[in-house]
Design a protein around this motif. Structure first.
Motif, PDB file in Angstrom:
ATOM      1  N   ALA A  37       0.798  -1.205   0.024  1.00  0.00           N
ATOM      2  CA  ALA A  37      -0.004   0.007   0.034  1.00  0.00           C
ATOM      3  C   ALA A  37       0.908   1.166  -0.187  1.00  0.00           C
ATOM      4  O   ALA A  37       0.633   2.181  -0.741  1.00  0.00           O
ATOM      5  N   SER A  38       1.954   1.292   0.647  1.00  0.00           N
ATOM      6  CA  SER A  38       2.807   2.370   0.808  1.00  0.00           C
ATOM      7  C   SER A  38       3.636   2.403  -0.369  1.00  0.00           C
ATOM      8  O   SER A  38       3.698   3.654  -0.994  1.00  0.00           O
ATOM      9  N   TYR A  39       4.006   1.476  -1.091  1.00  0.00           N
ATOM     10  CA  TYR A  39       4.793   1.519  -2.298  1.00  0.00           C
ATOM     11  C   TYR A  39       3.739   2.053  -3.569  1.00  0.00           C
ATOM     12  O   TYR A  39       4.308   2.727  -4.049  1.00  0.00           O
ATOM     13  N   ALA A  40       2.618   1.544  -3.349  1.00  0.00           N
ATOM     14  CA  ALA A  40       1.505   2.027  -4.437  1.00  0.00           C
ATOM     15  C   ALA A  40       1.271   3.501  -4.418  1.00  0.00           C
ATOM     16  O   ALA A  40       1.250   4.479  -5.437  1.00  0.00           O
ATOM     17  N   ALA A  41       1.348   3.895  -3.240  1.00  0.00           N
ATOM     18  CA  ALA A  41       1.154   5.494  -2.862  1.00  0.00           C
ATOM     19  C   ALA A  41       2.453   6.167  -3.339  1.00  0.00           C
ATOM     20  O   ALA A  41       2.185   7.129  -4.031  1.00  0.00           O
ATOM     21  N   ASP A  42       3.412   5.732  -3.099  1.00  0.00           N
ATOM     22  CA  ASP A  42       4.827   6.201  -3.406  1.00  0.00           C
ATOM     23  C   ASP A  42       4.773   6.515  -5.037  1.00  0.00           C
ATOM     24  O   ASP A  42       5.196   7.439  -5.631  1.00  0.00           O
ATOM     25  N   VAL A  43       4.543   5.553  -5.584  1.00  0.00           N
ATOM     26  CA  VAL A  43       4.574   5.481  -7.140  1.00  0.00           C
ATOM     27  C   VAL A  43       3.458   6.561  -7.768  1.00  0.00           C
ATOM     28  O   VAL A  43       3.922   7.140  -8.736  1.00  0.00           O
ATOM     29  N   SER A  44       2.257   6.365  -7.044  1.00  0.00           N
ATOM     30  CA  SER A  44       1.548   7.309  -7.655  1.00  0.00           C
ATOM     31  C   SER A  44       1.712   9.002  -7.567  1.00  0.00           C
ATOM     32  O   SER A  44       1.004   9.590  -8.189  1.00  0.00           O
ATOM     33  N   ARG A  45       2.653   9.218  -6.513  1.00  0.00           N
ATOM     34  CA  ARG A  45       2.917  10.561  -6.342  1.00  0.00           C
ATOM     35  C   ARG A  45       4.370  10.938  -7.233  1.00  0.00           C
ATOM     36  O   ARG A  45       4.741  12.103  -7.186  1.00  0.00           O
ATOM     37  N   ARG A  46       4.876   9.936  -7.804  1.00  0.00           N
ATOM     38  CA  ARG A  46       5.812  10.209  -8.611  1.00  0.00           C
ATOM     39  C   ARG A  46       5.497  10.952 -10.038  1.00  0.00           C
ATOM     40  O   ARG A  46       4.394  10.865 -10.526  1.00  0.00           O
ATOM     41  N   VAL A  47       6.470  11.897 -10.184  1.00  0.00           N
ATOM     42  CA  VAL A  47       6.227  12.915 -11.415  1.00  0.00           C
ATOM     43  C   VAL A  47       7.235  12.342 -12.608  1.00  0.00           C
ATOM     44  O   VAL A  47       8.491  12.049 -12.291  1.00  0.00           O
ATOM     45  N   PRO A  48       6.524  12.132 -13.690  1.00  0.00           N
ATOM     46  CA  PRO A  48       7.238  11.626 -14.827  1.00  0.00           C
ATOM     47  C   PRO A  48       8.275  12.386 -15.061  1.00  0.00           C
ATOM     48  O   PRO A  48       8.626  13.796 -14.903  1.00  0.00           O
ATOM     49  N   GLU A  49       9.677  11.871 -15.676  1.00  0.00           N
ATOM     50  CA  GLU A  49      10.794  12.382 -15.672  1.00  0.00           C
ATOM     51  C   GLU A  49      10.862  13.412 -16.773  1.00  0.00           C
ATOM     52  O   GLU A  49      11.342  14.339 -16.867  1.00  0.00           O
ATOM     53  N   ASN A  50       9.752  13.165 -17.778  1.00  0.00           N
ATOM     54  CA  ASN A  50       9.730  14.261 -19.045  1.00  0.00           C
ATOM     55  C   ASN A  50       8.974  15.219 -18.820  1.00  0.00           C
ATOM     56  O   ASN A  50       8.612  16.168 -19.710  1.00  0.00           O
TER      57      ASN A  50
END
Length: 51
Positions: A37-50
């Protein structure tokens, strides 16, 4: 036969396969499961590099 809720069954296979103590295998299994759950939340907050 029902599933083992403690997760000991897959850990027992790991212990037998690697020749390690069952308590170590259970600890490894729990550590590997992580907190998805924490991992999924982290991934969802990431900003794409481009961007």
């Amino acid at each position: 036969m029902g599933k083992d809720p403690s997760g000991a069954q897959p850990a027992a296979v790991l212990a037998r396969t690697l020749g390690i103590d069952i308590t170590v295998a259970v600890k490894w299994q729990r550590a590997a499961a992580g907190d998805w759950a924490s991992y999924a939340a982290d991934v969802s907050r990431r900003v794409p590099e481009n961007q």
